[in-house]
Write an enzyme that holds these catalytic residues in place. Structure first.
Site, PDB file in Angstrom:
ATOM      1  N   SER A 126       0.960  -1.387   0.281  1.00 37.42           N
ATOM      2  CA  SER A 126      -0.276  -0.379  -0.538  1.00 37.42           C
ATOM      3  C   SER A 126       1.343   1.201  -0.125  1.00 37.42           C
ATOM      4  CB  SER A 126      -1.330  -0.283   1.546  1.00 37.42           C
ATOM      5  OG  SER A 126      -2.256  -0.700   1.173  1.00 37.42           O
TER       6      SER A 126
ATOM      7  N   LYS B  76       0.600   3.334  -3.102  1.00 34.26           N
ATOM      8  CA  LYS B  76      -0.972   4.137  -3.004  1.00 34.26           C
ATOM      9  C   LYS B  76      -0.673   5.651  -2.819  1.00 34.26           C
ATOM     10  CE  LYS B  76      -4.087   0.898  -1.100  1.00 34.26           C
ATOM     11  NZ  LYS B  76      -4.149   0.513  -0.135  1.00 34.26           N
TER      12      LYS B  76
ATOM     13  N   TYR C 177      -3.636  -2.317 -10.309  1.00 31.18           N
ATOM     14  CA  TYR C 177      -3.890  -2.303  -8.509  1.00 31.18           C
ATOM     15  C   TYR C 177      -2.726  -3.570  -8.276  1.00 31.18           C
ATOM     16  CZ  TYR C 177      -4.964  -2.502  -3.797  1.00 31.18           C
ATOM     17  OH  TYR C 177      -4.972  -2.324  -2.464  1.00 31.18           O
TER      18      TYR C 177
ATOM     19  N   TYR D 136      -4.793   3.830   7.814  1.00 34.07           N
ATOM     20  CA  TYR D 136      -6.064   2.912   8.084  1.00 34.07           C
ATOM     21  C   TYR D 136      -7.415   3.704   9.589  1.00 34.07           C
ATOM     22  CZ  TYR D 136      -3.364   0.501   4.925  1.00 34.07           C
ATOM     23  OH  TYR D 136      -2.747   0.387   3.894  1.00 34.07           O
TER      24      TYR D 136
ATOM     25  N   VAL E 258       0.812  -3.344   4.192  1.00 34.90           N
ATOM     26  CA  VAL E 258       1.008  -4.783   4.135  1.00 34.90           C
ATOM     27  C   VAL E 258       2.384  -6.175   3.974  1.00 34.90           C
ATOM     28  CG1 VAL E 258      -1.848  -5.853   4.780  1.00 34.90           C
ATOM     29  CG2 VAL E 258      -0.135  -5.817   2.768  1.00 34.90           C
TER      30      VAL E 258
HETATM   31  N1  GLN Z   1      -1.773  -5.772  -2.529  1.00 35.53           N
HETATM   32  C1  GLN Z   1      -2.447  -5.401  -0.728  1.00 35.53           C
HETATM   33  C2  GLN Z   1      -4.174  -5.183  -0.726  1.00 35.53           C
HETATM   34  O1  GLN Z   1      -5.422  -4.674  -1.902  1.00 35.53           O
HETATM   35  C3  GLN Z   1      -1.872  -3.905  -0.313  1.00 35.53           C
HETATM   36  C4  GLN Z   1      -2.774  -3.744   1.055  1.00 35.53           C
HETATM   37  C5  GLN Z   1      -2.143  -2.852   2.326  1.00 35.53           C
HETATM   38  O2  GLN Z   1      -0.885  -3.111   1.835  1.00 35.53           O
HETATM   39  N2  GLN Z   1      -2.263  -1.909   3.413  1.00 35.53           N
HETATM   40  O3  GLN Z   1      -4.902  -6.276  -0.037  1.00 35.53           O
END
Ligand code: GLN
Length: 311
Positions: free
Chosen positions: A67, A70, A195, A247, A265
């Site tokens: 993430s 992003k 994505y 989050y 993650v």
């Molecule tokens: N690729 C992971 C997902 O879409 C990214 C989520 C994350 O890093 N929090 O679940």
């Protein structure tokens, strides 16, 4: 500013303290290709505004940025100054897990912010719409990451992207739900492929801290002097990282660390101290909110020990 030699001492001290916490979190296992990552790893890197770096731990080992990507995709989206984006994704903390579906249903398919999965999927959709056949959205992303990190060797791990494409059931559901609300313009599979690919970019902490330096310097890379975005856009991204970068634990991260930051993650976190530096940390065991447990602790120790934060 703190004596530069002290940064290395601080990192060394943090290393000794945090490795005692191995075993308290859990590696992300919902992405099969990430489930077997060695859990007991820690690395941290600071890049100062003048380009000088300080590192500790396995700082040359790459990991999946997930993430954290992003932030780069949102940077590109802001650059394309697509006005309709404001109506497609909001800028409020979600207070919900990064992959939650519930809020999206009762809020008409408009994600709370670009850093939860639904928001990042909308951003991917918008980047596909504004890209050309000569340079697709993923090429643009990789180009930006290479430019910001000043490292043309950065690439993505196809097997991680494929693994998520095969097992990303919640993301597939999010994308389809938003398509049903008319908030996705392109083919859902194309958007998800983009994505998952951006999430599978691999970097080490040195590359990552270097790549966020433009956000510590009002949108301009302070070493190459290249303008990445405007100062007003850099302010927006940093504000979003502070309020939404972790989050449903964004408040806790801000309280403990006092810096804008973004987690993934894969176990990475990157944080920005405007005017001073960018800091990246990696440790794959996650807390219950899906953020690096030791990474968060290391950043809290850094701002506590040095007394440097945005407040
Ligand atoms: N690729 C992971 C997902 O879409 C990214 C989520 C994350 O890093 N929090 O679940």
């Amino acid at each position: 500013m703190m004596n530069k030699i002290k940064y290395q001492n601080t990192l060394d001290e943090i290393y000794t303290e945090v490795i005692t916490l191995f075993g308290q979190g859990k590696v992300a296992n919902y992405i099969p290709a990430l489930a077997n990552v060695e859990p007991n790893q820690f690395s941290m890197s600071i890049t100062l505004i003048d380009g000088q770096q300080f590192n500790v731990g396995s700082h040359e080992s790459s990991f999946s940025i997930q993430s954290i990507s992003k932030v780069f995709s949102y940077t590109l989206a802001l650059r394309s100054s697509n006005k309709s984006l404001d109506k497609k994704v909001w800028r409020e903390p979600s207070g919900n897990p990064f992959n939650s579906l519930v809020q999206l249903e009762y809020e008409g398919g408009i994600p709370r912010n670009p850093f939860i999965n639904a928001g990042a999927i909308v951003i991917c959709d918008s980047l596909i719409s504004t890209s050309s056949s000569q340079e697709n959205a993923l090429d643009k992303m990789l180009k930006l990451v290479k430019q910001c990190s000043n490292d043309p060797s950065i690439t993505l791990n196809q097997s991680v992207a494929k693994s998520e494409m095969q097992s990303g059931f919640r993301n597939i559901a999010l994308a389809n739900l938003m398509k049903s609300f008319d908030n996705i313009n392109n083919d859902v599979t194309d958007v998800l492929q983009n994505y998952f690919s951006q999430c599978a970019i691999e970097m080490n902490v040195q590359q990552l801290s270097r790549s966020f330096l433009f956000l510590a310097n009002q949108g301009i890379d302070p070493v190459s002097k290249e303008k990445i975005i405007s100062s007003s856009q850099a302010k927006k991204i940093n504000s979003l990282m502070l309020t939404c970068g972790h989050y449903d634990a964004s408040g806790d991260f801000a309280y403990r660390v006092g810096l804008p930051g973004k987690s993934g993650v894969g176990g990475g976190i990157v944080a920005v101290i405007p005017g001073k530096m960018a800091i990246a940390v990696y440790s794959p065991e996650l807390n219950e909110n899906g953020n690096s447990l030791i990474g968060t602790q290391a950043l809290e120790l850094f701002t506590t020990k040095t007394g440097v934060s945005i407040f």
